[in-house]
Design a protein around this motif. Structure first.
Motif, PDB file in Angstrom:
ATOM      1  N   GLU A 100     -20.359  -1.279   4.649  1.00 58.66           N
ATOM      2  CA  GLU A 100     -20.718   0.024   5.218  1.00 58.66           C
ATOM      3  C   GLU A 100     -21.252   0.980   4.158  1.00 58.66           C
ATOM      4  OE1 GLU A 100     -17.426   1.544   7.483  1.00 58.66           O
ATOM      5  OE2 GLU A 100     -17.709   0.047   9.074  1.00 58.66           O
ATOM      6  N   ASP A 101     -21.480   0.470   2.930  1.00 58.56           N
ATOM      7  CA  ASP A 101     -21.992   1.263   1.813  1.00 58.56           C
ATOM      8  C   ASP A 101     -21.104   2.476   1.536  1.00 58.56           C
ATOM      9  OD1 ASP A 101     -23.691   1.842  -0.298  1.00 58.56           O
ATOM     10  OD2 ASP A 101     -25.042   3.088   0.924  1.00 58.56           O
ATOM     11  N   LEU A 102     -19.821   2.211   1.560  1.00 61.49           N
ATOM     12  CA  LEU A 102     -18.831   3.233   1.234  1.00 61.49           C
ATOM     13  C   LEU A 102     -17.915   2.678   0.137  1.00 61.49           C
ATOM     14  CD1 LEU A 102     -17.963   4.352   4.879  1.00 61.49           C
ATOM     15  CD2 LEU A 102     -19.350   5.619   3.211  1.00 61.49           C
ATOM     16  N   PRO A 103     -18.464   2.450  -1.072  1.00 59.43           N
ATOM     17  CA  PRO A 103     -17.695   1.774  -2.121  1.00 59.43           C
ATOM     18  C   PRO A 103     -16.434   2.521  -2.544  1.00 59.43           C
ATOM     19  CG  PRO A 103     -19.718   2.748  -3.000  1.00 59.43           C
ATOM     20  CD  PRO A 103     -19.821   2.820  -1.526  1.00 59.43           C
ATOM     21  N   ALA A 104     -16.430   3.859  -2.410  1.00 63.16           N
ATOM     22  CA  ALA A 104     -15.234   4.608  -2.810  1.00 63.16           C
ATOM     23  C   ALA A 104     -14.056   4.281  -1.907  1.00 63.16           C
ATOM     24  CB  ALA A 104     -15.524   6.107  -2.790  1.00 63.16           C
ATOM     25  N   HIS A 105     -14.350   3.894  -0.650  1.00 64.16           N
ATOM     26  CA  HIS A 105     -13.264   3.454   0.216  1.00 64.16           C
ATOM     27  C   HIS A 105     -12.575   2.229  -0.370  1.00 64.16           C
ATOM     28  CE1 HIS A 105     -15.022   6.208   3.083  1.00 64.16           C
ATOM     29  NE2 HIS A 105     -14.185   5.847   4.047  1.00 64.16           N
ATOM     30  N   GLY A 106     -13.384   1.270  -0.820  1.00 64.34           N
ATOM     31  CA  GLY A 106     -12.809   0.069  -1.418  1.00 64.34           C
ATOM     32  C   GLY A 106     -12.098   0.369  -2.723  1.00 64.34           C
ATOM     33  N   GLN A 107     -12.667   1.288  -3.506  1.00 61.23           N
ATOM     34  CA  GLN A 107     -12.058   1.633  -4.793  1.00 61.23           C
ATOM     35  C   GLN A 107     -10.685   2.273  -4.593  1.00 61.23           C
ATOM     36  OE1 GLN A 107     -12.725   0.845  -7.718  1.00 61.23           O
ATOM     37  NE2 GLN A 107     -11.497   2.259  -8.964  1.00 61.23           N
ATOM     38  N   ALA A 108     -10.498   3.010  -3.479  1.00 61.08           N
ATOM     39  CA  ALA A 108      -9.208   3.643  -3.220  1.00 61.08           C
ATOM     40  C   ALA A 108      -8.115   2.601  -3.040  1.00 61.08           C
ATOM     41  CB  ALA A 108      -9.299   4.528  -1.970  1.00 61.08           C
ATOM     42  N   VAL A 109      -8.496   1.362  -2.669  1.00 63.34           N
ATOM     43  CA  VAL A 109      -7.536   0.260  -2.602  1.00 63.34           C
ATOM     44  C   VAL A 109      -7.457  -0.450  -3.948  1.00 63.34           C
ATOM     45  CG1 VAL A 109      -7.067  -1.984  -1.559  1.00 63.34           C
ATOM     46  CG2 VAL A 109      -7.793  -0.059  -0.119  1.00 63.34           C
TER      47      VAL A 109
ATOM     48  N   VAL B  45       2.064  -7.405   9.648  1.00 60.19           N
ATOM     49  CA  VAL B  45       2.355  -8.494   8.707  1.00 60.19           C
ATOM     50  C   VAL B  45       3.682  -8.141   8.052  1.00 60.19           C
ATOM     51  CG1 VAL B  45      -0.075  -9.084   8.230  1.00 60.19           C
ATOM     52  CG2 VAL B  45       1.077  -7.318   6.859  1.00 60.19           C
ATOM     53  N   PRO B  46       4.337  -9.074   7.379  1.00 59.25           N
ATOM     54  CA  PRO B  46       5.534  -8.704   6.623  1.00 59.25           C
ATOM     55  C   PRO B  46       5.225  -7.569   5.646  1.00 59.25           C
ATOM     56  CG  PRO B  46       5.377 -11.082   6.781  1.00 59.25           C
ATOM     57  CD  PRO B  46       4.090 -10.550   7.325  1.00 59.25           C
ATOM     58  N   GLY B  47       5.951  -6.483   5.750  1.00 52.94           N
ATOM     59  CA  GLY B  47       5.727  -5.342   4.868  1.00 52.94           C
ATOM     60  C   GLY B  47       4.671  -4.370   5.360  1.00 52.94           C
ATOM     61  N   GLY B  48       4.055  -4.635   6.508  1.00 54.64           N
ATOM     62  CA  GLY B  48       3.012  -3.751   7.028  1.00 54.64           C
ATOM     63  C   GLY B  48       3.273  -3.407   8.481  1.00 54.64           C
ATOM     64  N   THR B  49       3.493  -2.133   8.761  1.00 52.46           N
ATOM     65  CA  THR B  49       3.809  -1.719  10.133  1.00 52.46           C
ATOM     66  C   THR B  49       2.926  -0.552  10.570  1.00 52.46           C
ATOM     67  OG1 THR B  49       5.511  -0.129   9.453  1.00 52.46           O
ATOM     68  CG2 THR B  49       6.226  -2.404   9.858  1.00 52.46           C
TER      69      THR B  49
ATOM     70  N   LEU C 145      -0.395  -4.556   1.142  1.00 53.55           N
ATOM     71  CA  LEU C 145      -1.720  -4.012   0.849  1.00 53.55           C
ATOM     72  C   LEU C 145      -2.515  -4.979  -0.018  1.00 53.55           C
ATOM     73  CD1 LEU C 145      -3.800  -1.741   0.945  1.00 53.55           C
ATOM     74  CD2 LEU C 145      -2.667  -0.714  -1.051  1.00 53.55           C
ATOM     75  N   ARG C 146      -1.856  -5.591  -1.013  1.00 52.53           N
ATOM     76  CA  ARG C 146      -2.552  -6.538  -1.883  1.00 52.53           C
ATOM     77  C   ARG C 146      -3.145  -7.687  -1.058  1.00 52.53           C
ATOM     78  NH1 ARG C 146      -1.587  -7.332  -7.243  1.00 52.53           N
ATOM     79  NH2 ARG C 146       0.534  -6.486  -7.064  1.00 52.53           N
ATOM     80  N   GLU C 147      -2.391  -8.150  -0.080  1.00 49.74           N
ATOM     81  CA  GLU C 147      -2.819  -9.315   0.712  1.00 49.74           C
ATOM     82  C   GLU C 147      -4.104  -9.044   1.495  1.00 49.74           C
ATOM     83  OE1 GLU C 147      -3.277 -11.604   4.304  1.00 49.74           O
ATOM     84  OE2 GLU C 147      -2.424  -9.582   4.315  1.00 49.74           O
ATOM     85  N   VAL C 148      -4.292  -7.791   1.918  1.00 53.96           N
ATOM     86  CA  VAL C 148      -5.462  -7.484   2.750  1.00 53.96           C
ATOM     87  C   VAL C 148      -6.544  -6.730   1.976  1.00 53.96           C
ATOM     88  CG1 VAL C 148      -4.802  -5.188   3.647  1.00 53.96           C
ATOM     89  CG2 VAL C 148      -6.018  -6.813   5.147  1.00 53.96           C
ATOM     90  N   SER C 149      -6.305  -6.444   0.699  1.00 56.02           N
ATOM     91  CA  SER C 149      -7.211  -5.586  -0.064  1.00 56.02           C
ATOM     92  C   SER C 149      -8.634  -6.135  -0.129  1.00 56.02           C
ATOM     93  CB  SER C 149      -6.675  -5.368  -1.483  1.00 56.02           C
ATOM     94  OG  SER C 149      -6.561  -6.611  -2.168  1.00 56.02           O
ATOM     95  N   GLY C 150      -8.774  -7.444  -0.232  1.00 55.77           N
ATOM     96  CA  GLY C 150     -10.116  -8.030  -0.302  1.00 55.77           C
ATOM     97  C   GLY C 150     -10.924  -7.753   0.946  1.00 55.77           C
ATOM     98  N   HIS C 151     -10.289  -7.817   2.102  1.00 55.14           N
ATOM     99  CA  HIS C 151     -10.997  -7.540   3.353  1.00 55.14           C
ATOM    100  C   HIS C 151     -11.415  -6.073   3.440  1.00 55.14           C
ATOM    101  CE1 HIS C 151     -10.218 -11.515   4.763  1.00 55.14           C
ATOM    102  NE2 HIS C 151      -8.898 -11.338   4.921  1.00 55.14           N
TER     103      HIS C 151
END
Length: 429
Positions: A414-423, A108-112, A400-406
């Protein structure tokens, strides 16, 4: 001379019916485990002790002096020197085209994501030296490693009883290729030396090259400590042939691989009983005239060798795909078209003028190939063997902001909430 397997009219899975050599690598692994552990603990002294015990050679030092490598080059017969240089040149030409380029993908623009290819730092290349001498295996191991950009290359090959050094032709091939780190070591102790290092040698990251069952068992034992290319077994040739094949060629090619080892596999797959009869007559004639008649006869009559009768070439193709030969020759009408339908083989030799022996030396292809049916899932030695793919990921704040929700949604699924929190933490004030 060859065992006969008749698959005409059969719908059974060919893999259960095709011939294979009986090899118990697991049992061999337990036999050589003490040798490998001794080298890991004691280094060079354990390699020297094992070499005296197994090879009957007492060494003072393992590394071959560079001056002896230079002397082996100087002593080369001119015709042999020319043949080795031609083999090296052709191998370099083919393997140079296997180089991989780094590739940047803009997701995506800004993501490589950039795929980078990096060579392993140091390799240990094993060159066998039992019944025969293999300077060609030096070429096949060293050329792709050099083209991949490996910075540190070491070679081990068994010492000769008379000299305590690897065969002079092996040393000469090393010299022609510019490799001066060569060790007089064979078998399991050489593989252990590569994996763990000694007082004379630094450990490697990857071990490649064919060898006997003890080398194979040692490679299996040290895998994980180092990478390995494959577990090589006895050599194999399969030939898919029809009535257009010359029985003299077919017989000669079956014999050529049987010459390696009593466990070598020679398999003919054909719908033609006429060809079979002619090949069997040629085998009787040609085997009697060869230098290694006893060894070849043992290989051709062993359980691992056979003629497989099939209904037609379509069934023949299913059989050779199931067999997954190290070397597969196609000697049929429209051989190129038939060869392009093959899915599983280490290397495919197309037509009457492309025998396996050509690939062993001067085709430009690599002769270190998967055996024992491993061609169904693995490849032969190449530049890729010595490369690692490394991904380089770079995203901007907005990308990163654009895809953070996904990312958060998938992490919670996957019951790994800390993964989401890292974003999320990057955007929560």
């Amino acid at each position: 001379m060859l065992n006969r397997i008749d698959l005409r009219g059969s719908t059974a899975d060919p893999r259960r019916l095709l011939p294979r050599a009986s090899l118990d690598v697991s049992a061999a692994m337990e036999r050589i485990r003490p040798v490998v552990e001794a080298v890991r603990e004691h280094g060079a002294s354990a390699v020297i002790e094992a070499t005296e015990r197994f090879d009957g050679v007492r060494l003072d030092t393992l590394r071959v002096p560079a001056a002896e490598i230079d002397a082996a080059v100087e002593a080369l017969d001119p015709a042999l020197r020319a043949a080795l240089l031609e083999a090296i040149s052709r191998a370099r030409k083919v393997h140079s085209d296997q180089r991989r380029e780094d590739h940047l993908t803009q997701v995506v623009p800004g993501g490589t994501v950039t795929q980078r290819w990096r060579p392993v730092r140091r390799v240990g290349l094993y060159v066998p030296g039992g019944r025969a001498v293999y300077p060609s295996s030096v070429v096949m191991n060293v050329v792709p490693a050099q083209i991949a950009g490996v910075a540190s290359i070491s070679i081990a090959s068994p010492p000769q009883r008379e000299t305590g050094r690897p065969h002079p032709l092996v040393l000469a091939a090393c010299g022609l290729l510019g490799v001066d780190e060569v060790y007089a070591a064979g078998g399991a102790q050489a593989v252990a030396m590569f994996a763990y290092g000694t007082q004379e040698s630094e450990p490697v990251d990857l071990v490649t090259g064919p060898g006997n069952i003890w080398v194979t068992a040692a490679k299996r034992l040290v895998q994980g400590t180092v990478g390995i290319d494959a577990e090589a077994g006895p050599t194999e040739i399969a030939i898919l042939a029809d009535d257009t094949a010359d029985p003299r060629h077919v017989a000669a090619d079956l014999i050529s691989q049987a010459e390696h080892d009593p466990l070598a596999a020679s398999v003919l797959v054909t719908p033609s009983e006429t060809l079979l009869a002619a090949v069997e007559a040629e085998l009787d004639r040609q085997v009697a005239a060869t230098k290694h008649t006893e060894r070849i006869t043992e290989a051709l009559t062993g359980e691992q060798s056979a003629v497989v009768l099939v209904d037609d070439l379509d069934q023949g193709l299913r059989v050779v795909d199931a067999y997954g030969a190290e070397h597969l020759e196609i000697q049929t009408e429209s051989a190129r078209a038939v060869a392009e339908r093959v899915n599983s083989a280490g290397a495919i030799f197309v037509g009457a003028w492309s025998p396996v022996s050509l690939g062993d030396y001067c085709a430009g292809s690599n002769h270190v190939l998967p055996t024992g049916g491993c061609a169904r899932h693995s490849s032969g030695l190449s530049v890729q063997t010595f490369l690692r793919g490394v991904q380089l990921i770079e995203y901007s704040q907005e990308a990163l902001r654009e895809v953070s929700g996904h990312v958060v949604t998938l992490a919670e699924a996957e019951d790994l909430p800390a993964h989401g929190q890292a974003v999320s933490v990057r955007f929560n004030q």
